[in-house]
Design an enzyme around this catalytic site. Structure first.
Site, PDB file in Angstrom:
ATOM      1  N   ASP A 100     -11.967   6.053   2.203  1.00  0.00           N
ATOM      2  CA  ASP A 100     -11.385   5.885   3.707  1.00  0.00           C
ATOM      3  C   ASP A 100     -11.752   6.994   4.611  1.00  0.00           C
ATOM      4  OD1 ASP A 100      -9.899   5.095   5.756  1.00  0.00           O
ATOM      5  OD2 ASP A 100      -8.027   5.368   4.921  1.00  0.00           O
ATOM      6  N   LYS A 111       1.730   4.982  -0.264  1.00  0.00           N
ATOM      7  CA  LYS A 111       1.244   6.502   0.220  1.00  0.00           C
ATOM      8  C   LYS A 111       1.875   7.417  -0.880  1.00  0.00           C
ATOM      9  CE  LYS A 111      -0.539   5.351   4.248  1.00  0.00           C
ATOM     10  NZ  LYS A 111      -2.144   5.721   4.341  1.00  0.00           N
ATOM     11  N   LYS A 146       0.697  -1.105   0.020  1.00  0.00           N
ATOM     12  CA  LYS A 146       0.202   0.017  -0.133  1.00  0.00           C
ATOM     13  C   LYS A 146       0.981   1.323   0.038  1.00  0.00           C
ATOM     14  CE  LYS A 146      -3.238   2.179   2.904  1.00  0.00           C
ATOM     15  NZ  LYS A 146      -4.796   1.799   3.596  1.00  0.00           N
TER      16      LYS A 146
END
Ligand code: MG
Length: 368
Positions: A248, A167, A165
């Protein structure tokens, strides 16, 4: 069994490397731990990280919310009526989702121990066929200079992680360069999730994601491209790009989730217990997701093993949760706890211990 005591303590664990997103840089986990003891002496544990930039909750606000509002409201209540306790907690103070999550998790842990069942089995009772014994988590790659991100990605793959994941959200063109360089380095078999943490404008998001698509970066999904309150912007991005969009910071509650699902504001939902205020509200989001056939990710903030394990139990119990971003314990330098699900690199194996399963927490607790 009635709730007898509620206690608070703190845990501090250094991180392997500083955690950097478009919103913040942090170098250790400093979380509040809640212990709730029933009349028979059994204890349940919960945890909350102060994530001011996302939930608005600080160390002080979490403590005040529990000490001054939640604990006095629920002390003495009967554990057999868990929904009544959750209702009372919800009414005791608005918002403060991390404080509520810590108490909610401790209550579910205690409830599982009281019913002599692992929490994931209890939460999965409605659909036992969907219950999973093992989860695979991704690992977060912090936003840095491209070379450093490539190095971190290669290290993660060497450690066995098959899902990254990454960023981003700090400069659109630079973000395309970052992702393409990582893809080139790790090869085509590693799954790459991109998390912009609200770092782009809607136009910048469309431009950046389309550039990644055109470059053949093979992105599994893009998480929260735009500001959490820009619902229309997220819907715009979702409509304009092929890559699935995962909401999110825009989804805290069941109502948020329902709006996103019904108006197709995003393709997927990221459930985090610190946003929902714990398992109770997260279960409502799962019900909506299951009704509409929407896939969810279980995520975490910078949390250690207590609350991350609670997230793992929820994910293991629910068929709609098909993605796990539960790398909190992997980012910590040490594991001070005993028991609970086994975190082994990317693998999280559920165990049959009752409740969440954590038996020892090296924290000095103070009674409320
Ligand atoms: Mg995120």
């Amino acid at each position: 069994m009635r709730i007898k005591d509620i206690e608070l303590g703190y845990i501090s664990i250094p991180l392997v490397t500083p955690f950097k997103t478009a919103l913040r840089t942090v170098d250790s986990v400093n979380d509040l731990i809640v212990r709730i003891t029933g009349e028979d002496g059994t204890a349940g544990y919960g945890e909350a990280p102060p994530t001011a930039v996302i939930t608005g909750d600080t160390k002080e606000s979490i403590e005040v919310a529990i000490r001054g509002y939640i604990a006095p409201a629920i002390k003495g209540m009967d554990l057999d009526d868990l929904p009544a306790i959750m209702g009372k907690m919800e009414k005791s103070i608005a918002k403060n989702t991390s404080a509520k999550a810590a108490v909610d998790i401790a209550l579910y842990d205690l409830y599982g121990k009281y019913k002599k069942q692992p929490l994931f089995r209890l939460l999965g009772e409605k659909d036992p066929a969907a219950v999973k014994a093992e989860l695979e988590t991704d690992l977060t790659i912090s936003v840095n200079e491209t070379e450093e991100m490539v190095r971190d990605s290669l290290r993660a793959v060497e450690e066995g992680f098959r899902i990254l994941k990454v960023k981003v959200g700090k400069g659109g063109t630079k973000d395309v360069e970052r992702i393409c360089a990582i893809r080139k380095a790790v090869g085509k078999d590693v799954r790459i999730r991109v998390d912009a943490n609200q770092g782009w404008t809607r136009e910048e998001a469309v431009r950046t994601i389309c550039s990644m698509e055109d470059a053949g970066a093979g992105i599994e999904l893009v998480e929260q491209p735009v500001s959490y309150h820009d619902f229309k912007g997220m819907k715009y991005v979702t409509e304009k790009v092929d890559t699935p969009i995962l909401a999110d910071e825009s989804v805290f509650s069941y109502e948020d989730a329902l709006r996103i699902i019904e108006e197709h504001g995003a393709d997927y939902l990221n459930i985090k217990l610190m946003k929902t205020g714990g398992i109770h509200e997260a279960l409502r989001i799962c019900d909506a997701a299951e009704e509409y056939g929407v896939k969810c990710m279980i995520g975490c903030m910078l949390e250690s093993k207590v609350s991350v394990s609670a997230g793992a139990h929820l994910a293991a119990a629910k068929g709609c949760i098909t993605m796990a971003d539960l790398d909190g314990p992997s980012l910590c330098k040490t594991d001070p706890y005993l028991g609970g699900p086994e975190f082994d690199g990317p693998r999280i194996r559920m165990t049959e211990s009752f409740g969440i399963g954590i038996t020892q927490i090296p924290v000095a607790f103070q009674k409320i």
